[in-house]
Write an enzyme that holds these catalytic residues in place. Structure first.
Site, short mmCIF file in Angstrom:
data_model
loop_
_atom_site.label_atom_id
_atom_site.label_comp_id
_atom_site.label_asym_id
_atom_site.label_seq_id
_atom_site.Cartn_x
_atom_site.Cartn_y
_atom_site.Cartn_z
N HIS A 143 41.35 13.16 52.64
CA HIS A 143 40.94 13.70 51.34
C HIS A 143 42.16 14.21 50.59
O HIS A 143 43.11 14.72 51.19
CB HIS A 143 39.90 14.82 51.49
CG HIS A 143 40.33 15.91 52.41
ND1 HIS A 143 40.25 15.80 53.78
CD2 HIS A 143 40.86 17.14 52.17
CE1 HIS A 143 40.71 16.91 54.34
NE2 HIS A 143 41.09 17.74 53.38
N HIS A 155 43.09 16.82 47.41
CA HIS A 155 42.57 17.91 46.57
C HIS A 155 43.11 17.70 45.15
O HIS A 155 44.32 17.49 44.98
CB HIS A 155 43.07 19.27 47.05
CG HIS A 155 42.72 19.60 48.47
ND1 HIS A 155 41.77 20.53 48.81
CD2 HIS A 155 43.20 19.13 49.65
CE1 HIS A 155 41.69 20.62 50.13
NE2 HIS A 155 42.55 19.78 50.67
P1 DGP Z 1 41.99 20.61 54.23
O1 DGP Z 1 42.32 21.99 54.71
O2 DGP Z 1 43.08 19.98 53.38
O3 DGP Z 1 41.59 19.71 55.39
O4 DGP Z 1 40.73 20.79 53.28
C1 DGP Z 1 39.40 20.67 53.66
C2 DGP Z 1 38.57 21.11 52.49
O5 DGP Z 1 37.24 20.68 52.71
C3 DGP Z 1 38.51 22.62 52.28
O6 DGP Z 1 39.13 22.95 51.02
C4 DGP Z 1 37.04 22.97 52.26
C5 DGP Z 1 36.38 21.62 52.11
N1 DGP Z 1 35.09 21.51 52.79
C6 DGP Z 1 34.86 21.71 54.11
N2 DGP Z 1 33.56 21.50 54.39
C7 DGP Z 1 32.96 21.13 53.22
C8 DGP Z 1 31.63 20.77 52.88
O7 DGP Z 1 30.70 20.72 53.71
N3 DGP Z 1 31.39 20.48 51.57
C9 DGP Z 1 32.39 20.50 50.63
N4 DGP Z 1 32.04 20.21 49.38
N5 DGP Z 1 33.65 20.83 50.93
C10 DGP Z 1 33.93 21.14 52.21
#
Ligand code: DGP
Length: 135
Positions: free
Chosen positions: A99, A101
């Site tokens: 992913h 951001h």
């Molecule tokens: P990273 O630390 O770069 O792996 O970011 C993971 C991101 O994923 C973090 O900013 C929060 C987001 N995230 C985790 N679980 C969920 C979820 O169930 N739904 C959404 N929309 N975001 C999530």
């Protein structure tokens, strides 16, 4: 069965606030609800991060990042974006489905999204010798 939460979001098995979707990519709001609209862009085909992602799939993710970024600047009142990615546990990745951001930015928003790091003790020349890709 895939236990990956982002795969479940793509399949609609978990809810999300979808921003954009096409054949190979999906974009939705980050659950943190920070940064004036923190968006995640992911490939539909599961991979862990940039290190194992198929080149063409990665290209389609980057194309979607550009599309959304231009939309944020052209139509949503922002002046720029930060695009961030963590690939690997050492880089603080917490969800192991690739992913990126997108953080929409305004000139006066006061957000500090780039860390100020300590300067290295070794020279740029030494670093370059150590890190460059040799033919
Ligand atoms: P990273 O630390 O770069 O792996 O970011 C993971 C991101 O994923 C973090 O900013 C929060 C987001 N995230 C985790 N679980 C969920 C979820 O169930 N739904 C959404 N929309 N975001 C999530």
């Amino acid at each position: 069965m895939c236990e990956c939460i982002f795969c479940k979001i793509i399949k609609g098995e978990l809810p999300s606030y979808k921003i954009y979707e096409d054949e190979h990519t999906f974009a939705f709001l980050d659950i943190s609800n920070d940064a004036n609209g923190h968006i995640l862009v992911i490939p539909k085909l599961h991979c862990e991060n940039v290190l194992d992602c198929d080149d063409e799939i990665l290209a389609s993710v980057i194309k979607t990042i550009k599309k959304i970024s231009k939309h944020l600047v052209d139509n949503c009142g922002f002046q720029g974006v930060n695009i961030l990615n963590a690939s690997g546990k050492a880089a603080e990745q917490s969800v192991f489905h690739l992913h990126f951001h997108i953080l929409p930015r305004k000139e006066d928003d006061g957000m500090k999204t780039f860390p100020k790091l300590k300067e290295n003790e070794i020279t740029l020349e030494e670093l370059c010798e150590k890190l460059k890709i040799k033919d």
